[in-house]
Design an enzyme around this catalytic site. Sequence first.
Site, PDB file in Angstrom:
ATOM      1  N   GLU A 102       5.904  39.047 -92.214  1.00 62.33           N
ATOM      2  CA  GLU A 102       5.021  40.172 -91.941  1.00 62.33           C
ATOM      3  C   GLU A 102       3.552  39.830 -92.162  1.00 62.33           C
ATOM      4  O   GLU A 102       3.260  39.179 -93.166  1.00 62.33           O
ATOM      5  CB  GLU A 102       5.393  41.292 -92.941  1.00 62.33           C
ATOM      6  CG  GLU A 102       5.768  42.577 -92.315  1.00 62.33           C
ATOM      7  CD  GLU A 102       6.313  43.538 -93.342  1.00 62.33           C
ATOM      8  OE1 GLU A 102       7.528  43.488 -93.603  1.00 62.33           O
ATOM      9  OE2 GLU A 102       5.526  44.316 -93.868  1.00 62.33           O
ATOM     10  N   HIS A 151       6.889  48.607 -90.700  1.00 58.02           N
ATOM     11  CA  HIS A 151       6.910  48.855 -92.159  1.00 58.02           C
ATOM     12  C   HIS A 151       6.376  50.255 -92.497  1.00 58.02           C
ATOM     13  O   HIS A 151       5.358  50.397 -93.181  1.00 58.02           O
ATOM     14  CB  HIS A 151       6.125  47.781 -92.923  1.00 58.02           C
ATOM     15  CG  HIS A 151       6.593  47.643 -94.350  1.00 58.02           C
ATOM     16  ND1 HIS A 151       6.539  46.467 -95.052  1.00 58.02           N
ATOM     17  CD2 HIS A 151       7.123  48.556 -95.211  1.00 58.02           C
ATOM     18  CE1 HIS A 151       7.022  46.662 -96.285  1.00 58.02           C
ATOM     19  NE2 HIS A 151       7.375  47.928 -96.388  1.00 58.02           N
ATOM     20  N   MET A 170      22.582  49.815-104.467  1.00 54.20           N
ATOM     21  CA  MET A 170      22.812  51.262-104.648  1.00 54.20           C
ATOM     22  C   MET A 170      21.878  51.792-105.723  1.00 54.20           C
ATOM     23  O   MET A 170      22.299  52.400-106.706  1.00 54.20           O
ATOM     24  CB  MET A 170      24.289  51.484-105.004  1.00 54.20           C
ATOM     25  CG  MET A 170      24.796  52.880-104.775  1.00 54.20           C
ATOM     26  SD  MET A 170      24.605  53.466-103.097  1.00 54.20           S
ATOM     27  CE  MET A 170      26.236  54.144-102.774  1.00 54.20           C
ATOM     28  N   GLY A 171      20.577  51.557-105.536  1.00 53.56           N
ATOM     29  CA  GLY A 171      19.577  52.173-106.409  1.00 53.56           C
ATOM     30  C   GLY A 171      19.244  53.551-105.854  1.00 53.56           C
ATOM     31  O   GLY A 171      20.030  54.142-105.107  1.00 53.56           O
ATOM     32  N   THR A 184      15.281  48.216 -94.368  1.00 51.44           N
ATOM     33  CA  THR A 184      14.029  48.891 -94.735  1.00 51.44           C
ATOM     34  C   THR A 184      13.577  48.407 -96.119  1.00 51.44           C
ATOM     35  O   THR A 184      12.785  49.075 -96.777  1.00 51.44           O
ATOM     36  CB  THR A 184      14.203  50.436 -94.781  1.00 51.44           C
ATOM     37  OG1 THR A 184      15.267  50.741 -95.688  1.00 51.44           O
ATOM     38  CG2 THR A 184      14.509  51.018 -93.418  1.00 51.44           C
ATOM     39  N   SER A 185      14.120  47.251 -96.582  1.00 46.97           N
ATOM     40  CA  SER A 185      13.776  46.802 -97.942  1.00 46.97           C
ATOM     41  C   SER A 185      12.633  45.794 -97.893  1.00 46.97           C
ATOM     42  O   SER A 185      11.459  46.195 -97.889  1.00 46.97           O
ATOM     43  CB  SER A 185      15.015  46.244 -98.639  1.00 46.97           C
ATOM     44  OG  SER A 185      15.520  45.097 -97.980  1.00 46.97           O
ATOM     45  N   ARG A 186      12.950  44.524 -97.799  1.00 46.86           N
ATOM     46  CA  ARG A 186      11.929  43.497 -97.639  1.00 46.86           C
ATOM     47  C   ARG A 186      12.433  42.499 -96.595  1.00 46.86           C
ATOM     48  O   ARG A 186      13.617  42.123 -96.601  1.00 46.86           O
ATOM     49  CB  ARG A 186      11.656  42.762 -98.961  1.00 46.86           C
ATOM     50  CG  ARG A 186      10.808  43.549 -99.948  1.00 46.86           C
ATOM     51  CD  ARG A 186       9.366  43.717 -99.474  1.00 46.86           C
ATOM     52  NE  ARG A 186       8.542  44.443-100.408  1.00 46.86           N
ATOM     53  CZ  ARG A 186       8.300  45.758-100.369  1.00 46.86           C
ATOM     54  NH1 ARG A 186       8.846  46.502 -99.419  1.00 46.86           N
ATOM     55  NH2 ARG A 186       7.503  46.325-101.261  1.00 46.86           N
ATOM     56  N   ILE A 213      17.145  54.559-103.525  1.00 44.05           N
ATOM     57  CA  ILE A 213      17.073  54.700-102.065  1.00 44.05           C
ATOM     58  C   ILE A 213      18.473  54.567-101.459  1.00 44.05           C
ATOM     59  O   ILE A 213      18.865  55.350-100.592  1.00 44.05           O
ATOM     60  CB  ILE A 213      16.074  53.688-101.455  1.00 44.05           C
ATOM     61  CG1 ILE A 213      14.664  53.930-102.020  1.00 44.05           C
ATOM     62  CG2 ILE A 213      16.055  53.790 -99.921  1.00 44.05           C
ATOM     63  CD1 ILE A 213      13.595  52.939-101.593  1.00 44.05           C
TER      64      ILE A 213
END
Length: 325
Positions: A264, A282, A152-153, A233-235, A155
């Site tokens: 990736e 990405h 919960m940063g 959508t992070s890593r 983004i």
Amino acid sequence: MEQIYITRRLPDEGLRLLEKYDLDIYEGDIPPSKKEILRGIQEKDALICLLTDPIDKDVIDASPHLKIIANYAVGADNIDISRATKKGILVTNTPGVLTETTADLTWALILAIARRIIQGDDMMRKRKFKGWAPKLLLGQDVHKKTLGIIGMGEIGRAVARRAKGFDMSILYHNRARDRKNEKKLNASFVDLETLLADSDFITLHVPLTTETYHLIGRNEFKMMKKSAYLINTSRGKCVNETALIQALSKGWIQGAALDVFEHEPQVSSRLVELPNLVLAPHIGSASHETRGKMAIMAAENVLAAFRGEIPPNCVNPDALKKEFK
Ligand code: DGY
């Protein structure tokens, strides 16, 4: 005059700010090899790099003049930050400007997977649409469901704000509880197990660290509802892709939507063949406006370092402490 190596041509808004410096820009459209980066960085005072460039000890040690490594991304997991800090080299990122854009993309993925948009598009283009039918491409409702946000940063919070419009219940899990935003967002703090078990949509917004590597694997998929969707959508490395393939092919979960991949840009063909998956290359921060702002930010970080200041988006201010040199 200071020299800057840039590992890809960035939007002009950023490059214009650096005009008076000697710029060496790698003009390829795939990531430069390590050999190319090692060539480019020789004698340079600054490096502007992408999240696809591994900036390891060899690269960091290759120029005796290097003052700053300005990453053109918010995640800086591609850089050996502790090595840079030891050598007194500043490392910067581009936080903030891509928050809303990445949250938008997260929602595009949530809606695309739940409402089968990609399959519908494919059907239309292949001229297979025969007319409205009661059971044509039935998906899942998004409104009034439970959204589980891991991380919960900035983004994560931007994703939660959008969920209010869908009248969703919000669960979140984070290293630290954030009571102030909890109230504002009407989000409940829960442990990871509860979030996995109770959410209809689970979305990841954590940085890649040793703690978050393979945060979601076989055990975690087994805890999710069979009707759940995973959004990332992070890593890519935060999810064990082998376990994800099993979860999707064996029906442990309903579907997934990914903007990032474990290896990736390689994407397993087993993954690509799965129908209950939406894939994006990405593009979380990929809007004209945001990529321009990121370029300005990276350039401004370099300019600050050249002036001898701690850049506004420095992730290792300790680099300037004497004991690290
Ligand atoms: C970042 O900045 O870390 C994003 O992944 C770029 O899209």
